[in-house]
Design a protein around this motif. Structure first.
Motif, PDB file in Angstrom:
ATOM      1  N   GLN A 121      38.561 -50.093 -34.185  1.00  0.00           N
ATOM      2  CA  GLN A 121      39.966 -49.679 -34.162  1.00  0.00           C
ATOM      3  C   GLN A 121      40.098 -48.153 -34.147  1.00  0.00           C
ATOM      4  N   LYS A 122      39.150 -47.474 -34.772  1.00  0.00           N
ATOM      5  CA  LYS A 122      39.158 -46.010 -34.705  1.00  0.00           C
ATOM      6  C   LYS A 122      38.870 -45.540 -33.279  1.00  0.00           C
ATOM      7  N   VAL A 123      37.922 -46.208 -32.625  1.00  0.00           N
ATOM      8  CA  VAL A 123      37.621 -45.885 -31.226  1.00  0.00           C
ATOM      9  C   VAL A 123      38.876 -46.061 -30.369  1.00  0.00           C
ATOM     10  N   GLU A 124      39.558 -47.181 -30.565  1.00  0.00           N
ATOM     11  CA  GLU A 124      40.778 -47.450 -29.802  1.00  0.00           C
ATOM     12  C   GLU A 124      41.827 -46.358 -30.041  1.00  0.00           C
ATOM     13  N   LYS A 125      42.008 -45.979 -31.297  1.00  0.00           N
ATOM     14  CA  LYS A 125      43.019 -44.976 -31.647  1.00  0.00           C
ATOM     15  C   LYS A 125      42.677 -43.618 -31.035  1.00  0.00           C
ATOM     16  N   ASP A 126      41.418 -43.209 -31.130  1.00  0.00           N
ATOM     17  CA  ASP A 126      40.999 -41.906 -30.605  1.00  0.00           C
ATOM     18  C   ASP A 126      41.226 -41.823 -29.092  1.00  0.00           C
ATOM     19  N   ILE A 127      40.828 -42.874 -28.397  1.00  0.00           N
ATOM     20  CA  ILE A 127      40.950 -42.851 -26.934  1.00  0.00           C
ATOM     21  C   ILE A 127      42.416 -42.932 -26.516  1.00  0.00           C
ATOM     22  N   ASN A 128      43.197 -43.737 -27.210  1.00  0.00           N
ATOM     23  CA  ASN A 128      44.625 -43.821 -26.886  1.00  0.00           C
ATOM     24  C   ASN A 128      45.336 -42.493 -27.149  1.00  0.00           C
ATOM     25  N   ASN A 129      44.910 -41.785 -28.198  1.00  0.00           N
ATOM     26  CA  ASN A 129      45.489 -40.461 -28.470  1.00  0.00           C
ATOM     27  C   ASN A 129      45.208 -39.507 -27.311  1.00  0.00           C
ATOM     28  N   ASN A 130      43.981 -39.590 -26.778  1.00  0.00           N
ATOM     29  CA  ASN A 130      43.640 -38.742 -25.636  1.00  0.00           C
ATOM     30  C   ASN A 130      44.463 -39.125 -24.403  1.00  0.00           C
ATOM     31  N   ILE A 131      44.655 -40.429 -24.208  1.00  0.00           N
ATOM     32  CA  ILE A 131      45.481 -40.875 -23.078  1.00  0.00           C
ATOM     33  C   ILE A 131      46.881 -40.283 -23.168  1.00  0.00           C
ATOM     34  N   GLU A 132      47.476 -40.326 -24.372  1.00  0.00           N
ATOM     35  CA  GLU A 132      48.832 -39.799 -24.550  1.00  0.00           C
ATOM     36  C   GLU A 132      48.871 -38.279 -24.351  1.00  0.00           C
ATOM     37  N   GLU A 133      47.842 -37.584 -24.786  1.00  0.00           N
ATOM     38  CA  GLU A 133      47.777 -36.135 -24.567  1.00  0.00           C
ATOM     39  C   GLU A 133      47.750 -35.806 -23.075  1.00  0.00           C
ATOM     40  N   ASN A 134      46.997 -36.596 -22.318  1.00  0.00           N
ATOM     41  CA  ASN A 134      46.906 -36.355 -20.883  1.00  0.00           C
ATOM     42  C   ASN A 134      48.153 -36.812 -20.131  1.00  0.00           C
ATOM     43  N   VAL A 135      48.882 -37.752 -20.697  1.00  0.00           N
ATOM     44  CA  VAL A 135      50.174 -38.131 -20.115  1.00  0.00           C
ATOM     45  C   VAL A 135      51.118 -36.931 -20.167  1.00  0.00           C
ATOM     46  N   LYS A 136      51.161 -36.258 -21.306  1.00  0.00           N
ATOM     47  CA  LYS A 136      52.019 -35.079 -21.455  1.00  0.00           C
ATOM     48  C   LYS A 136      51.566 -33.942 -20.533  1.00  0.00           C
ATOM     49  N   LYS A 137      50.278 -33.840 -20.333  1.00  0.00           N
ATOM     50  CA  LYS A 137      49.730 -32.737 -19.543  1.00  0.00           C
ATOM     51  C   LYS A 137      49.922 -32.927 -18.044  1.00  0.00           C
ATOM     52  N   PHE A 138      49.754 -34.171 -17.552  1.00  0.00           N
ATOM     53  CA  PHE A 138      49.752 -34.389 -16.099  1.00  0.00           C
ATOM     54  C   PHE A 138      50.958 -35.177 -15.576  1.00  0.00           C
ATOM     55  N   SER A 139      51.732 -35.801 -16.449  1.00  0.00           N
ATOM     56  CA  SER A 139      52.898 -36.608 -16.038  1.00  0.00           C
ATOM     57  C   SER A 139      52.547 -37.637 -14.962  1.00  0.00           C
ATOM     58  N   PRO A 140      51.546 -38.471 -15.193  1.00  0.00           N
ATOM     59  CA  PRO A 140      51.159 -39.468 -14.192  1.00  0.00           C
ATOM     60  C   PRO A 140      52.171 -40.612 -14.128  1.00  0.00           C
ATOM     61  N   ASP A 141      52.094 -41.429 -13.096  1.00  0.00           N
ATOM     62  CA  ASP A 141      52.937 -42.616 -12.994  1.00  0.00           C
ATOM     63  C   ASP A 141      52.560 -43.610 -14.099  1.00  0.00           C
ATOM     64  N   SER A 142      53.544 -44.380 -14.516  1.00  0.00           N
ATOM     65  CA  SER A 142      53.306 -45.341 -15.600  1.00  0.00           C
ATOM     66  C   SER A 142      52.245 -46.375 -15.217  1.00  0.00           C
ATOM     67  N   GLU A 143      52.141 -46.669 -13.926  1.00  0.00           N
ATOM     68  CA  GLU A 143      51.176 -47.683 -13.473  1.00  0.00           C
ATOM     69  C   GLU A 143      49.732 -47.294 -13.819  1.00  0.00           C
ATOM     70  N   VAL A 144      49.387 -46.037 -13.565  1.00  0.00           N
ATOM     71  CA  VAL A 144      48.008 -45.622 -13.823  1.00  0.00           C
ATOM     72  C   VAL A 144      47.750 -45.499 -15.328  1.00  0.00           C
ATOM     73  N   VAL A 145      48.782 -45.164 -16.077  1.00  0.00           N
ATOM     74  CA  VAL A 145      48.643 -45.102 -17.535  1.00  0.00           C
ATOM     75  C   VAL A 145      48.389 -46.503 -18.089  1.00  0.00           C
ATOM     76  N   ASN A 146      49.170 -47.468 -17.617  1.00  0.00           N
ATOM     77  CA  ASN A 146      48.986 -48.847 -18.072  1.00  0.00           C
ATOM     78  C   ASN A 146      47.620 -49.384 -17.656  1.00  0.00           C
TER      79      ASN A 146
END
Length: 513
Positions: free
Chosen positions: A149-174
């Protein structure tokens, strides 16, 4: 004004519904003997959707119909990577011939999604080096869950950071989040299997907390089964022990039963699995277990019946039929598909002009060096021996008619036969009808005097089976050759695509008997 507004709306609608992806770019130091291919990473067929040539200056351009928005494998010079593509986009991609596509630069409308994807992949690579997986697997259930669960949380946090940085489409985020869930599920299954095999703990059973977390990770399972090969791998691994028992009980005294037959029967007993899931899993098992070069006609017919009767999804059914043709060619006994071809002088040519006499089709292209080095010398001997009793049609699948003229004049000079061009190269009508791809060149097919397919497709003129068919149709008897000096199967294949049906993103083990 209303008229122009309507036209504008129609234009926007057409653009939004387009599945075509335009590809442009440059490979510095790229070779015209190498080809760029795109494959749908989440599909079941994993056959190339595009085969694009590189010019002498390294530039390239082409297009292909993208079955859906998602991940695509890009292949060049034996190297592969993933890109996220949407229908209607123009992919501007470039790199160095030394490491493309391991490293690439994307500009234009595909940039933000792939910048996001690249950044998350880079983080994942670095993060994986910080996780001691063996140590995690040795923990008790509570400790393992906390760790995963820590692995999941760490990677999801990085995903959200990169969402803010690059503004990708929701499809690729999902897609990225579902891909993470699929990976975690595979790790969880490995933990369960390992605990069950631990000495002194043969009756290990996961707790409700464990299974609840496992179920939470697959809340989007209807999407995951369609998009994530890792999720299919997880499902196959989960059901593998049960399938093994079923196979052992239902294959006794059945020496000719195939894995595909057994797995299709097994799935019919699983009322809790959706039809979509069954289609994807069965398609994978068939493609990996029983669809391969040289399969006996009896096996090929069995697979065709399963495709027709048990696969319900039209796209998957169509993809599997394409695999069968790509692997073994058009079914023996069927009327040979005709196609519009062009001679060197520009006049049209039909294969049906050969009716009344058996003939061989030889598919080739200039960018495959193995053809001139290995296939043509053997072809000369074959043609000279059988030319009195059969015709030979040399089908060029280069990118342009000009290249066809140059190649046929130099490569096949002095060899009796009809030189023709499939307009569009590997995208031509004839290439599609005969299942010809870059990895399948050179390709040889025999048609009898009645215009019916007389052989599977071969990539090796020296195969005894092919010689036997030629002898039978012509009444001649070819001299026996030393098998050690025959062309090796697949010698002419594109080295960047040796497998007919690779699983590019995440290879999955199929259930076996």
């Amino acid at each position: 004004m209303k008229k122009y507004l309507l036209l504008f709306i129609i234009a926007i609608f057409v653009m939004s519904c387009s599945k075509k992806v335009e590809v442009k770019g440059k490979i510095t130091g790229g070779s015209p003997l190498e080809r760029i291919e795109f494959i749908e990473a989440s599909g079941v067929a994993t056959l190339p959707l595009a085969n694009i040539g590189v010019k002498n200056d390294g530039t390239f351009s082409g297009s292909f119909e993208a079955p859906k928005n998602g991940m695509y494998l890009i292949s060049y010079a034996g190297k592969q990577n993933l890109v996220y593509l949407k229908g209607g986009q123009t992919l501007n991609i470039s790199g160095s011939g030394m490491n493309f596509p391991n490293d690439y630069v994307i500009t234009g409308d595909a940039k933000k999604n792939n910048d996001f994807f690249t950044a998350t992949q880079k983080y994942l690579t670095n993060y994986a080096q910080t996780v001691n997986m063996n140590e995690l697997m040795m923990k008790d259930e509570k400790g393992f869950l906390q760790g995963i669960q820590k692995v999941e949380k760490d990677i999801n946090n990085n995903i959200e950071e990169n969402v803010k940085k690059f503004s990708p489409d929701s499809e690729v985020v999902n897609w990225k989040k579902n891909d993470l869930s699929s990976t975690l599920l595979s790790i969880i299954n490995q933990y369960e299997m390992r605990q069950g095999q631990t000495p002194g703990n043969p009756s290990f059973k996961a707790s409700k907390t464990f299974t609840d977390y496992e179920n939470k990770l697959q809340e989007n399972k209807d999407v995951m089964i369609k998009e994530n090969p890792y999720y299919r791998q997880y499902l196959l691994a989960k059901m593998s022990p049960d399938f093994q028992k079923y196979a052992e009980a239902n294959s006794k005294n059945k020496t000719d039963i195939t894995t595909s037959e057994l797995f299709a029967q097994y799935l019919k007993t699983k009322k809790d699995i959706s039809q979509t899931t069954k289609d994807y899993l069965l398609a994978f098992v068939m493609a990996q277990s029983d669809i391969h070069p040289g399969s006996p006609a009896k096996v090929t017919d069995k697979i065709k019946k399963i495709i027709d009767e048990d696969i319900k999804d039209a796209t998957i059914k169509n993809d599997l039929n394409k695999i069968q043709i790509a692997v073994n060619g058009v079914k023996i006994g069927e009327v040979a598909p005709d196609a519009s071809l062009i001679k060197q002088d520009g006049k049209s040519y039909k294969l049906s002009e050969n009716k009344g006499k058996p003939y061989m089709l030889f598919f080739y292209a200039s960018w495959n060096p193995y053809i001139s080095e290995a296939a043509v010398p053997v072809l000369k001997e074959v043609v000279n021996f059988y030319k009195s009793k059969m015709n030979f049609v040399f089908v060029n699948v280069d990118d342009t008619k000009d290249q066809f003229v140059k190649t046929s004049n130099s490569l096949l000079k002095g060899i009796p036969g009809t030189n023709v061009y499939g307009d569009g190269g590997l995208n031509s009508d004839i290439a599609k009808k005969y299942g010809v791809y870059g990895f399948k060149l050179p390709c040889f097919v025999i048609i009898d005097k009645d215009g019916k397919i007389a052989s599977r497709s071969f990539v090796n003129l020296g195969e005894p089976e092919l010689v036997t068919i030629l002898d039978k149709l012509t009444g001649l008897s070819a001299p026996k050759v030393n098998p050690n000096v025959q062309l090796q199967p697949g010698l002419g294949a594109d080295p960047s695509a040796q497998q007919v049906n690779p699983q590019p993103a995440n290879p999955q083990p199929a259930p076996t008997k």
